[in-house]
Design an enzyme around this catalytic site. Structure first.
Site, PDB file in Angstrom:
ATOM      1  N   ILE A 195       1.009  -1.145   0.226  1.00  0.00           N
ATOM      2  CA  ILE A 195      -0.224   0.043  -0.243  1.00  0.00           C
ATOM      3  C   ILE A 195       0.590   0.795  -0.210  1.00  0.00           C
ATOM      4  CG2 ILE A 195      -1.796  -0.694   1.302  1.00  0.00           C
ATOM      5  CD1 ILE A 195      -1.142  -0.377   3.752  1.00  0.00           C
ATOM      6  N   GLY A 204       5.045   1.224  10.606  1.00  0.00           N
ATOM      7  CA  GLY A 204       4.486   2.165   9.285  1.00  0.00           C
ATOM      8  C   GLY A 204       3.400   2.968   9.940  1.00  0.00           C
ATOM      9  N   GLU A 205       2.665   2.399  10.984  1.00  0.00           N
ATOM     10  CA  GLU A 205       2.020   3.850  12.182  1.00  0.00           C
ATOM     11  C   GLU A 205       2.171   4.697  12.640  1.00  0.00           C
ATOM     12  OE1 GLU A 205      -2.032   1.444  12.640  1.00  0.00           O
ATOM     13  OE2 GLU A 205      -0.146   0.082  12.851  1.00  0.00           O
ATOM     14  N   GLN A 219       4.171   1.366   1.700  1.00  0.00           N
ATOM     15  CA  GLN A 219       5.199   1.303   2.768  1.00  0.00           C
ATOM     16  C   GLN A 219       6.048   0.547   2.309  1.00  0.00           C
ATOM     17  OE1 GLN A 219       2.945  -1.170   2.027  1.00  0.00           O
ATOM     18  NE2 GLN A 219       2.735  -3.272   3.300  1.00  0.00           N
ATOM     19  N   GLY A 220       6.119  -0.305   1.126  1.00  0.00           N
ATOM     20  CA  GLY A 220       7.393  -1.343   0.513  1.00  0.00           C
ATOM     21  C   GLY A 220       8.092  -2.159   0.498  1.00  0.00           C
ATOM     22  N   SER A 221       6.620  -3.543   1.521  1.00  0.00           N
ATOM     23  CA  SER A 221       7.184  -4.526   2.507  1.00  0.00           C
ATOM     24  C   SER A 221       7.772  -5.096   1.054  1.00  0.00           C
ATOM     25  CB  SER A 221       5.515  -4.737   2.188  1.00  0.00           C
ATOM     26  OG  SER A 221       5.064  -5.141   1.155  1.00  0.00           O
ATOM     27  N   ALA A 250      14.441  -6.283  12.840  1.00  0.00           N
ATOM     28  CA  ALA A 250      14.065  -5.013  12.535  1.00  0.00           C
ATOM     29  C   ALA A 250      12.234  -4.723  13.369  1.00  0.00           C
ATOM     30  CB  ALA A 250      13.676  -4.817  11.077  1.00  0.00           C
ATOM     31  N   ALA A 304      -1.794  -2.409  11.149  1.00  0.00           N
ATOM     32  CA  ALA A 304      -0.815  -2.905  12.757  1.00  0.00           C
ATOM     33  C   ALA A 304       0.633  -2.927  12.735  1.00  0.00           C
ATOM     34  CB  ALA A 304      -1.042  -4.402  13.498  1.00  0.00           C
TER      35      ALA A 304
END
Length: 790
Positions: free
Chosen positions: A479, A748-749, A481-483, A744, A520
């Site tokens: 979305i 994200g939030e 975030q670069g996952s 890590a 989350a």
């Protein structure tokens, strides 16, 4: 330990080129053959009985292929929502202005809109209630008279218990030298995704459903829509969910909404694909924002400034129906119980039905509202105790290897370092000009998943071809975030290939394995953990091939090499002696012996093509399930995440006492991120979160008049733009969490969470006014300044 090739490196996001070049396909770009267009007719009242719906004129309009109302509904008893209180098409009465009373499928969107306008609905208006405190009173008009089982409902309070406590509250209250109490209010805030919402629904000839829609939860959508298929009489049929490129989410796409079910029902009725696409006004009206809260909080400390207790109560405006906004208190638990070391805590929350727009998940999921109250109150307590607010936070900062009152097990914690970083970078103690001030606020949030479902796991499949290229099928939803970039970096690091060798395939329930969804702050953490498992197994399999075929390949490569020494050949038959780097397989103890190196693709082909023997290909899979706990149903306690993120934001502001304008002079965001798999992506997440927080703190305000949204556009709903940027220093504190992939944590939030209270505290430092009602508009600031003067 060898130096990382890709972990910790600033690699460009994999999806950036197609987005920059306009090649990315968003839902508004997609069509399918013979497609119809759907439009929704919404309520004209906040609360009214539906007496009659007349579709006679609309049905005569050429091009209209299906009209959905309560009379034509093919699944009349179907309900959605957290407690199944929301029929996609309203049948008895409307409870908010966004309510869907009819829908049309037609050959073009203009005809569909015209047909909606021709549908006549007769209403009997009912008294409405728009304040959650008033709605909770015994004599308030009932929003819902019956639950989904048909049982009578006696009041507007949701039948969901939210309460958590730990420690002897009264004992610590008596021990307190200083106590402060305050009430803090937050309003509605819209996600403001630049890509508006839409869906294409179509059935195949076997009556299986395929939907294309931007969603954060494709597998939960699949489950939800399969329930609708059952209601349509299509038992044992299946739903395939494909998500195109997502133009923003932030929790906006963390649920299945009425319009999605309506599109499916229209496609079922018409026998053709149906597309519903929102314009900007529909996006504001038809999607659910962040929910408003009223939080009363009391905190105490001893004579030295150590916290003694925290007691808080929240009332949430649930709106007319339940989405995930009704579960927001479960996340408020985290900061309320576990931000700082507090020996006694008590928090309870009540969600109340009103005739306002209902709310749902939004980045931070209740933590921004809770942290606004906690951190504003912390400054008030520090002032009363005569202690510097920053020093008070250092005194009470969380520590690693402790368990909080909620039962959260803190495995690593860099909060102290974050506070000290803000102190240094903001030059905290220096004198400042008149009307300038500094403030800070801290946060804690889940950083390693959040177990709110029976499974918080992540599925992944890895497949290598004969040329050393990797396809990753992942349940992760990208979305922004670069996952997928983090996944590629992880796989390349573990196997010993290049990130460019990796293609990440996602957003398709028919191809990808199960994942609970992107929410989350969990996705990077869990998908990279699964990627480590998949890639490690793949590497082991490649090295097994190599131990079988390396000697043969080395001899072939060195046939014309007169200087080749074959003394190391016996070592090649033990996979433990081999490794992979830069696409080359070689003896790990002799990395400079290039004559003993073979390209990975050569070995993969040998493993695949074994003559008369059965060949093999490298295909691995993993399902990573974090070691976490569901909250206990009675106590609400439990270690819901594998690790927890911490941060401190500090801000310097200047307040114009003549206009009430607040200018950000300098901003420092210090985050305990465990380890930055990709520092550029981490910075991007924090930059974006801070700017969203600025909007939440200073300007974003959905204006409702008796339930009706007055500013459903970007002309009147203000969000920060490039013109509103300011010096922003992101400091990454690496604590190398023992549970995280490469150490890590999920972030994200967290960037949005402490912004508003940091600004509130800075405004107080600048001009001595304590603002307790978001947002801090110029009008509110100016009124408070004038009131202080008087």
């Amino acid at each position: 330990m060898r130096k990382n090739n890709f972990i910790g490196k600033r690699l460009a996001k994999m999806d950036a080129p197609e987005k920059i070049n306009g090649q990315a396909a968003y839902i508004n770009d997609i069509t399918v053959p013979n497609m119809l267009y759907g439009k929704i007719k919404r309520s004209e009242h906040a609360h009214a009985i539906i007496k009659n719906i007349d579709i006679s004129q609309a049905s005569k309009l050429p091009g209209v292929k299906a009209i959905l109302t309560r009379e034509t509904n093919p699944a009349p008893d179907f309900r959605i929502g957290f407690i199944q209180d929301n029929p996609p098409i309203k049948h008895d009465k409307v409870r908010q202005f966004r309510d869907e009373v009819a829908a049309v499928a037609a050959t073009d969107p203009e005809i569909a809109a015209a047909a909606c306008a021709l549908i006549k609905v007769d209403y009997e208006p009912l008294p409405g209630v728009f304040d959650p405190i008033a709605a909770a009173q015994e004599d308030a008009p009932l929003i819902h008279e019956f639950d989904f089982r048909g049982n009578p409902i006696k009041n507007n309070t949701l039948p969901v218990r939210w309460q958590i406590s730990d420690g002897d509250l009264e004992f610590y209250r008596r021990k307190s030298k200083y106590i402060v109490s305050g009430t803090y209010k937050t309003g509605w805030a819209h996600h403001c995704c630049l890509g508006t919402t839409g869906i294409i629904a179509e059935f195949d000839y076997q009556k299986n459903l395929k939907v294309q829609m931007p969603t954060q939860i494709p597998f939960l959508v699949q489950n939800d829509l399969n329930k609708l298929l059952n209601a349509l009489g299509l038992k044992n049929k299946n739903t395939r969910v494909i998500s195109p490129t997502i133009g923003g989410a932030f929790g906006n796409k963390l649920d299945t909404h009425c319009y999605e079910y309506i599109a499916v029902m229209l496609a079922f009725m018409a026998g053709r694909a149906v597309k519903i696409m929102f314009d900007r006004e529909e996006e504001f009206i038809g999607m659910a924002p962040r929910q408003p809260t009223i939080i009363k909080i009391t905190q105490g400390c001893d004579e030295n400034g150590r916290l003694t207790f925290r007691e808080a109560e929240a009332i949430l405006d649930n709106g007319a129906y339940t989405s995930w906004g009704a579960t927001v208190p479960s996340v408020m638990y985290v900061p309320m119980t576990s931000l700082y070391r507090v020996p006694a805590v008590d928090f309870k929350a009540t969600c109340v039905y009103t005739n306002n727009i209902f709310s749902q998940a939004f980045r931070g999921y209740g933590n921004p509202q809770a942290t606004f109250a906690i951190e504003s109150s912390m400054d008030e307590l520090a002032v009363k105790a005569g202690i510097d607010p920053l020093e008070m936070r250092l005194l009470n900062a969380n520590r690693a290897n402790e368990t909080t009152p909620m039962g959260l097990k803190i495995s690593s914690c860099g909060l102290k370092e974050c506070i000290e970083t803000v102190k240094e970078k903001l030059d905290w103690d220096k004198p400042r000009p008149q009307n300038r001030g500094v403030g800070l606020a801290c946060l804690t949030h889940v950083g390693g998943g959040a177990r709110i479902y029976k499974s918080d796991g992540h599925g992944m499949i890895l497949k290598m071809d004969d040329f050393g290229k990797v396809s990753i099928m992942t349940g992760a939803v990208e979305i922004g975030q670069g996952s997928e970039t983090s996944i590629a970096q992880t796989v390349a690091e573990i196997i010993g290939i290049m990130p460019d060798d990796i293609t990440v395939i996602r957003h398709d329930t028919a191809i990808c394995p199960w994942d609970v969804g992107t929410h989350a702050s969990r996705q990077m953490f869990l998908s990279c953990k699964a990627a480590i498992l998949c890639a490690s197994e793949a590497k082991a399999k490649i090295l097994e091939f190599a131990a079988t075929f390396m000697e043969d390949e080395i001899r072939k490569q060195n046939r014309k090499n007169e200087n080749f020494a074959d003394d190391l050949l016996p070592l090649l038959h033990n996979a433990a002696n081999l490794t992979i780097d830069q696409r080359q397989i070689y003896l790990k103890e002799y990395p400079k012996r290039t004559d003993y190196a073979v390209t990975i693709d050569t070995i993969l082909r040998r493993g695949h093509f074994q003559g008369g023997k059965s060949g093999e290909m490298v295909i691995t899979h993993a399902f990573y399930e974090p070691d976490t706990e569901m909250m206990h149903p009675k106590t609400s306690k439990g270690n819901i995440s594998e690790t927890y993120a911490f941060a401190t934001h500090g801000v310097e502001v200047e307040v114009d006492p003549e206009t009430g304008k607040v200018d950000i002079i300098n901003f420092v965001a210090a985050h305990d991120i465990g380890k930055a798999i990709n520092p550029m992506i981490v910075e991007g997440q924090i930059y974006g979160g801070v700017m969203q927080g600025i909007g939440y703190a200073l300007m974003e305000e959905m204006l409702l008049d008796k339930g009706k949204i007055l500013n459903p556009d970007f002309l009147d709903y203000k969000i920060p733009t490039m013109m509103d940027t300011f010096p922003l220093d992101v400091a990454m504190i690496e604590t190398l969490d023992p549970h995280g992939p490469f150490g890590a944590k999920g972030i994200g939030e967290v960037g949005i969470i402490p912004v508003a209270p940091a600004i509130a505290n800075a405004i107080y430092d600048a001009v001595g006014i304590r603002l307790k009602d978001l947002p801090f508009t110029c009008e509110k600031v100016l009124a408070a300044v004038k009131n202080k003067r008087e």
